[in-house]
Scaffold this motif. Structure first.
Motif, PDB file in Angstrom:
ATOM      1  N   PRO A   1     -14.536  39.746  29.006  1.00  0.00           N
ATOM      2  CA  PRO A   1     -13.916  38.437  29.235  1.00  0.00           C
ATOM      3  C   PRO A   1     -14.189  37.968  30.667  1.00  0.00           C
ATOM      4  CG  PRO A   1     -12.396  39.937  28.174  1.00  0.00           C
ATOM      5  CD  PRO A   1     -13.592  40.744  28.559  1.00  0.00           C
ATOM      6  N   PRO A   2     -14.417  36.672  30.853  1.00  0.00           N
ATOM      7  CA  PRO A   2     -14.807  36.189  32.172  1.00  0.00           C
ATOM      8  C   PRO A   2     -13.702  36.408  33.209  1.00  0.00           C
ATOM      9  CG  PRO A   2     -14.281  34.368  30.705  1.00  0.00           C
ATOM     10  CD  PRO A   2     -14.287  35.594  29.873  1.00  0.00           C
TER      11      PRO A   2
ATOM     12  N   MET B   1     -14.930  46.198  26.777  1.00  0.00           N
ATOM     13  CA  MET B   1     -14.127  46.485  27.969  1.00  0.00           C
ATOM     14  C   MET B   1     -12.669  46.739  27.648  1.00  0.00           C
ATOM     15  SD  MET B   1     -15.557  47.014  30.592  1.00  0.00           S
ATOM     16  CE  MET B   1     -14.230  47.068  31.770  1.00  0.00           C
ATOM     17  N   SER B   2     -12.163  47.750  28.306  1.00  0.00           N
ATOM     18  CA  SER B   2     -10.725  47.983  28.320  1.00  0.00           C
ATOM     19  C   SER B   2     -10.466  48.408  29.747  1.00  0.00           C
ATOM     20  CB  SER B   2     -10.391  49.094  27.354  1.00  0.00           C
ATOM     21  OG  SER B   2      -9.299  49.828  27.818  1.00  0.00           O
ATOM     22  N   ILE B   3      -9.808  47.560  30.519  1.00  0.00           N
ATOM     23  CA  ILE B   3      -9.621  47.923  31.924  1.00  0.00           C
ATOM     24  C   ILE B   3      -8.149  48.065  32.263  1.00  0.00           C
ATOM     25  CG2 ILE B   3     -11.813  47.291  32.971  1.00  0.00           C
ATOM     26  CD1 ILE B   3     -10.823  44.524  33.364  1.00  0.00           C
TER      27      ILE B   3
ATOM     28  N   PHE C   1     -17.848  31.644  24.645  1.00  0.00           N
ATOM     29  CA  PHE C   1     -17.640  33.087  24.726  1.00  0.00           C
ATOM     30  C   PHE C   1     -17.396  33.671  23.347  1.00  0.00           C
ATOM     31  CE2 PHE C   1     -16.967  31.876  29.074  1.00  0.00           C
ATOM     32  CZ  PHE C   1     -17.710  32.850  29.713  1.00  0.00           C
TER      33      PHE C   1
ATOM     34  N   GLN D   1     -16.168  37.110  20.828  1.00  0.00           N
ATOM     35  CA  GLN D   1     -15.148  38.166  20.792  1.00  0.00           C
ATOM     36  C   GLN D   1     -15.693  39.434  21.458  1.00  0.00           C
ATOM     37  OE1 GLN D   1     -11.870  38.071  19.687  1.00  0.00           O
ATOM     38  NE2 GLN D   1     -12.354  35.903  19.841  1.00  0.00           N
ATOM     39  N   PRO D   2     -14.798  40.181  22.091  1.00  0.00           N
ATOM     40  CA  PRO D   2     -15.262  41.339  22.870  1.00  0.00           C
ATOM     41  C   PRO D   2     -15.863  42.458  22.041  1.00  0.00           C
ATOM     42  CG  PRO D   2     -12.859  41.222  22.811  1.00  0.00           C
ATOM     43  CD  PRO D   2     -13.359  39.965  22.204  1.00  0.00           C
TER      44      PRO D   2
ATOM     45  N   TYR E   1      -5.263  51.092  16.467  1.00  0.00           N
ATOM     46  CA  TYR E   1      -5.343  51.861  15.228  1.00  0.00           C
ATOM     47  C   TYR E   1      -4.962  53.299  15.521  1.00  0.00           C
ATOM     48  CZ  TYR E   1      -7.582  47.860  13.118  1.00  0.00           C
ATOM     49  OH  TYR E   1      -7.829  46.605  12.641  1.00  0.00           O
TER      50      TYR E   1
ATOM     51  N   VAL F   1     -10.004  54.460  23.344  1.00  0.00           N
ATOM     52  CA  VAL F   1      -9.885  53.107  23.908  1.00  0.00           C
ATOM     53  C   VAL F   1      -9.106  52.291  22.873  1.00  0.00           C
ATOM     54  CG1 VAL F   1     -11.144  51.104  24.765  1.00  0.00           C
ATOM     55  CG2 VAL F   1     -12.108  53.389  25.059  1.00  0.00           C
TER      56      VAL F   1
ATOM     57  N   ALA G   1      -7.320  49.514  22.808  1.00  0.00           N
ATOM     58  CA  ALA G   1      -7.362  48.053  22.724  1.00  0.00           C
ATOM     59  C   ALA G   1      -8.415  47.516  23.669  1.00  0.00           C
ATOM     60  CB  ALA G   1      -5.999  47.464  23.089  1.00  0.00           C
ATOM     61  N   ILE G   2      -8.985  46.391  23.310  1.00  0.00           N
ATOM     62  CA  ILE G   2      -9.948  45.739  24.193  1.00  0.00           C
ATOM     63  C   ILE G   2      -9.533  44.293  24.405  1.00  0.00           C
ATOM     64  CG2 ILE G   2     -11.881  47.273  23.674  1.00  0.00           C
ATOM     65  CD1 ILE G   2     -12.869  45.195  21.713  1.00  0.00           C
ATOM     66  N   GLN G   3     -10.068  43.724  25.482  1.00  0.00           N
ATOM     67  CA  GLN G   3      -9.615  42.402  25.900  1.00  0.00           C
ATOM     68  C   GLN G   3     -10.425  41.306  25.219  1.00  0.00           C
ATOM     69  OE1 GLN G   3     -10.304  41.264  30.009  1.00  0.00           O
ATOM     70  NE2 GLN G   3      -8.111  41.361  30.411  1.00  0.00           N
ATOM     71  N   ASN G   4      -9.732  40.265  24.793  1.00  0.00           N
ATOM     72  CA  ASN G   4     -10.484  39.129  24.246  1.00  0.00           C
ATOM     73  C   ASN G   4     -10.607  38.024  25.299  1.00  0.00           C
ATOM     74  OD1 ASN G   4      -8.120  37.657  24.303  1.00  0.00           O
ATOM     75  ND2 ASN G   4      -7.765  37.730  22.097  1.00  0.00           N
ATOM     76  N   GLU G   5     -11.191  36.896  24.911  1.00  0.00           N
ATOM     77  CA  GLU G   5     -11.487  35.863  25.900  1.00  0.00           C
ATOM     78  C   GLU G   5     -10.222  35.188  26.421  1.00  0.00           C
ATOM     79  OE1 GLU G   5     -11.784  35.643  22.735  1.00  0.00           O
ATOM     80  OE2 GLU G   5     -11.033  33.687  22.105  1.00  0.00           O
TER      81      GLU G   5
ATOM     82  N   LYS H   1      -7.826  36.950  27.465  1.00  0.00           N
ATOM     83  CA  LYS H   1      -7.284  38.027  28.278  1.00  0.00           C
ATOM     84  C   LYS H   1      -6.143  38.743  27.566  1.00  0.00           C
ATOM     85  CE  LYS H   1      -9.638  37.228  32.218  1.00  0.00           C
ATOM     86  NZ  LYS H   1     -10.176  38.132  33.205  1.00  0.00           N
TER      87      LYS H   1
ATOM     88  N   TYR I   1      -5.038  41.769  24.896  1.00  0.00           N
ATOM     89  CA  TYR I   1      -5.593  43.005  24.352  1.00  0.00           C
ATOM     90  C   TYR I   1      -5.379  43.066  22.853  1.00  0.00           C
ATOM     91  CZ  TYR I   1      -7.089  44.700  28.777  1.00  0.00           C
ATOM     92  OH  TYR I   1      -7.780  44.837  29.939  1.00  0.00           O
TER      93      TYR I   1
ATOM     94  N   GLU J   1     -11.615  47.587  17.236  1.00  0.00           N
ATOM     95  CA  GLU J   1     -12.089  47.704  15.851  1.00  0.00           C
ATOM     96  C   GLU J   1     -12.934  48.953  15.629  1.00  0.00           C
ATOM     97  OE1 GLU J   1     -12.473  44.461  13.426  1.00  0.00           O
ATOM     98  OE2 GLU J   1     -10.448  44.282  14.236  1.00  0.00           O
TER      99      GLU J   1
ATOM    100  N   LYS K   1     -11.166  51.219  13.369  1.00  0.00           N
ATOM    101  CA  LYS K   1     -10.603  50.643  12.159  1.00  0.00           C
ATOM    102  C   LYS K   1     -11.031  51.405  10.906  1.00  0.00           C
ATOM    103  CE  LYS K   1     -10.404  46.345   9.687  1.00  0.00           C
ATOM    104  NZ  LYS K   1     -11.382  45.435   9.150  1.00  0.00           N
TER     105      LYS K   1
ATOM    106  N   ASP L   1      -2.973  46.597  28.413  1.00  0.00           N
ATOM    107  CA  ASP L   1      -4.127  47.218  27.758  1.00  0.00           C
ATOM    108  C   ASP L   1      -3.808  48.568  27.152  1.00  0.00           C
ATOM    109  OD1 ASP L   1      -3.713  48.597  30.092  1.00  0.00           O
ATOM    110  OD2 ASP L   1      -5.815  48.688  30.665  1.00  0.00           O
ATOM    111  N   SER L   2      -2.645  49.142  27.504  1.00  0.00           N
ATOM    112  CA  SER L   2      -2.411  50.532  27.122  1.00  0.00           C
ATOM    113  C   SER L   2      -0.927  50.823  27.184  1.00  0.00           C
ATOM    114  CB  SER L   2      -3.168  51.447  28.082  1.00  0.00           C
ATOM    115  OG  SER L   2      -2.750  51.226  29.411  1.00  0.00           O
TER     116      SER L   2
END
Lengths: 153, 585
Positions: A71-72, A87-89, A114, A116-117, B493, B505, B507-511, B513, B515, B519, B522, B539-540
């Motif tokens: 994500p930007p 990314m997972s930060i 953009f 999806q991640p 999951y 990991v 969860a991940i971030q989408n656009e 921001k 989490y 997948e 999944k 995120d966690s």
């Protein structure tokens, strides 16, 4: 349940990306050499990384590389970060300091939507290496694509 | 009841008439006599300097504090917003113990705070202190480590961990000055300075200005040891050496993310043995892999200052044999890999950094080296990955690192057996919301993993083995394994299985921001979607507010008892070393 329906998400993505092939078509069709994340550095060491011969020889040329779009940093940033895995930060990482070593900063030629991640994308642009600080954000990068575009794969 | 209520209302109205200024150190601060600290008063409005009146125990403050504070007419916030006036005096010293009441007034603002300035005994109780901390160490980690490492039959553990024979000494309250919740910066800072502070702050009180380096400082243990003794100092962490926990031994900043600057502060203090990750902040910006934004080469600076450099396990062993007395061991550009990845699965970043030492080797080398100083030493050992793997809900990695932590405790106990003038402290900085609820048994019928969770009697006992007697389970993916669970987390999951391909990991971030569940997990057979119960920007899994268990053995350990604020632990450390007394000649 907040379970996202992956079908819907995927369909939305497809719609978003429908415009992309047109954009790609404006470029010469010649296949650009591809680079992979595990080919960026010839050495990972505590005292520094070494760019691979492949990176050095492809610098200045248009190349393609597959990865994930982080994500930007800011919505209006002129670049995004391409990572090997989605990314997972950590919660405290508002700066570039906690990004992984192997990222590629992608400066887009024209604005694009953009994705999806978790979507794999292929970025295409002119490869550049060496330390560079983005004048607007102060973000330091080692590897960049200039005048780039991308499509999901 | 009604009378009491009206009395409360009356007080509130009265208090409302006068705005409260803020005074740092905060009310109820405990300050080691003779330790330098910064004094700051923040007014909520712009006041005239001639209207400011400050007394300490009824006397003009300048007489007691020994210094005139600088008046700042207007402090500025973001976008130059005027925050009010302030007074700042740096590096004050109160040499005499006692109660100090500070009264501040200016216009309609007033504030009264009381500090407890304490001193230590005249003579040190302990020559050495080994402070072993597993970041995020919760009771579940300890129980799981014992069962995974030693096994259990008929309800009794088949063996004891090293930490099982260190007496529990106190429950520690970890909350921050700005929130009941807490992080590794303010918690370790409380241990290492004796002052509580705000989330993300280290070695300072958190003031209102945006600059992260102008906040009122307090002395940390490394500075106190350097000021009063000739003892050596060692810092070991499996995290980046600039990460909050190791940073709190030496640094001062409002923002734990100021890692490049923290590395400079590490150099200023020059601990004698420094072992861990985070080489990226030692390298000048031109070197690929550097995370600095200047040309400082801290590898060279440390070498020029007489340090022997080690960058892997082999070089660490060689450095241990040298006689420089100073070792800088940096083994990763970022955080070091977990024990499970490093020693067993070879995942994570082990391919890139294949020869990283573990906490046990690092502790051995540090003790060998530091114990050469006849004056004694302070050694901080951090098992960072217990926390770093609890955040992403990767319990197998967190627990195996807890076993490694226990082995490092074993090394410390062996040292203390031969050197009984050593105080050992074993603790965490904060806890996680994790518990063990039973087992997951692959051999239970059906395909739904959820139905294979064994609770109560159907949990049975796990079937980990340790054929080679190394203290680690031969594998974590046994058919009947412990089921650890967090009480909070992002959308993710649950796979009910160890993550053999690399750290989880979730969860991940989408656009936006936010989490979202990763997948990638999944399609793991039997995986179940678990909706998050914390804000989507998280995120966690997060830290818990639960008390930490502190254990201690050796001279000075009698200072721990009952419930203690995290900041009160420092007083016991200071007393063990008699840091109120000059021991250098």
């Amino acid at each position: 349940m907040t379970h996202p329906d992956p079908q819907v998400t995927r369909r939305t993505l497809m719609t978003l990306l429908a415009g992309l092939p047109l954009l790609t078509a404006t470029r010469p069709a010649a296949a650009a050499p591809s680079l992979a994340f595990d080919e960026l550095y010839s050495k990972f060491g505590v005292l520094g990384l070494e760019f691979s011969e492949k990176v050095k020889s492809l610098a200045g040329q248009e190349i393609t590389i597959k990865g994930f779009m982080a994500p930007p940093l800011k919505a209006e940033a002129a670049f995004f970060v391409l990572t090997e895995i989605p990314m997972s930060i950590c919660p405290f990482c508002s700066t570039d300091s906690d990004w992984p070593d192997n990222i590629v900063v992608v400066y887009l030629g024209e604005k694009q939507t953009f994705v999806q991640p978790s979507q794999t994308i292929e970025a295409r642009g002119v490869l550049e290496f060496g330390s560079w600080t983005d004048p607007e954000t102060g973000f330091v990068s080692l590897l960049r694509l200039r005048n780039a575009e991308y499509a999901s794969v | 009841m009604r009378m009491l209520l009206s009395a409360l209302v009356a007080t509130t109205i009265l208090a409302g008439a006068a705005q409260a200024a803020t005074v740092y150190p905060l009310d109820r601060a405990t300050i080691l006599a003779g330790s330098p600290f910064d004094f700051k008063v923040e007014f909520k409005s712009v006041v005239k300097p001639e209207d400011v009146k400050i007394t300490v125990n009824g006397q003009d403050y300048k007489a007691v504090l020994g210094k005139e504070a600088e008046f700042v007419a207007e402090e500025k916030g973001k976008e130059d917003k005027v925050l009010g006036s302030a007074l700042i005096a740096r590096d004050l010293v109160l040499p005499t113990e006692g109660t100090y009441t500070i009264e501040v007034t200016a216009g309609s603002e007033s504030k009264s705070v009381t500090w407890d300035v304490y001193n230590t005994g005249e003579t040190a109780k302990a020559k050495n202190v080994i402070f072993l901390i597993a970041d995020g160490f919760s009771v579940a980690h300890r129980t799981a480590a014992r069962i995974m490492s030693k096994g259990m039959a008929e309800g009794k553990a088949n063996g004891r961990l090293n930490l099982d024979d260190i007496p529990p000494a106190a429950f520690i309250g970890t909350s921050a000055t700005d929130a009941v919740a807490t992080d590794s910066a303010n918690t370790m800072s409380a241990y290492m300075t004796g002052h509580k502070t705000a989330v993300n702050a280290i070695g300072v009180y958190a003031d209102r200005t945006p600059d992260s380096f102008d906040d009122p400082k307090v002395e940390n243990i490394a500075e106190a040891i350097r000021r009063q003794t000739k003892k050596s100092i060692g810092i070991i962490s499996t995290a980046e050496l600039q990460d909050a926990t190791p940073a709190a031994v030496v640094a001062h900043t409002r923002k734990r993310g100021d890692k490049a600057e923290i590395n400079g502060m590490l150099f200023d203090v020059k601990p004698d043995v420094i072992l861990g990750g985070g080489s990226a902040y030692f390298l000048p910006q031109a070197t690929p892999g550097s995370k600095r934004k200047d040309d400082k080469d801290y590898v060279k600076l440390f070498q020029d200052a007489g340090y022997t450099l080690a960058t892997d396990k082999t070089e660490l062993a060689a450095a241990a044999g040298t006689n420089t007395g100073k070792i800088l061991g940096i083994f990763h550009t970022g955080n070091m890999d977990t024990t499970l990845d490093r020693e067993f699965l070879k995942k994570g970043t082990v391919e890139k950094f294949p020869n990283q030492p573990g906490l046990v080797e690092m502790t051995k080398v540090a003790l060998d080296n530091l114990s050469k100083n006849p004056e004694g030493f302070f050694l901080m050992v951090e098992a960072a990955n217990v926390d770093k793997m609890s955040h992403p809900l990767d319990w197998d990695r967190a627990v195996v690192d807890t076993i490694e932590f226990d082995k490092a405790i074993g090394v410390a106990r062996e040292f203390a057996a031969k050197n009984p003038d050593t105080l050992i402290i074993v603790t965490g900085d904060h806890t996680h919301g994790v518990s063990i609820i039973g087992t997951v048994d692959d051999e239970k019928p059906g395909t739904e993993m959820r139905e294979k969770v064994g609770t109560y009697a159907s949990a049975g006992f796990p079937n980990y083995t340790d054929e080679n007697n190394d203290g680690y389970p031969d594998k974590v993916d046994v058919t009947r394994r412990l089921f650890l669970n967090a009480n909070n987390g992002p959308d993710h999951y649950e796979t009910f299985r160890p993550k053999l391909d690399g750290p989880f990991v979730p969860a991940i971030q989408n656009e936006k921001k936010e989490y979202v569940a990763n997948e990638a997990y999944k399609d793991v057979p039997g995986a179940v979607f678990v909706p998050g119960n914390i804000p989507k920007e998280g995120d966690s899994g997060v830290h818990a507010v639960d008390d930490v268990v502190l254990q201690a053995v050796g001279p000075g350990s009698e200072g721990f008892k009952g419930y203690m604020e995290q900041s009160d632990v420092y007083r016991v450390l200071a007393d063990a070393f008699a840091l109120g007394v000059k021991q250098t000649n």
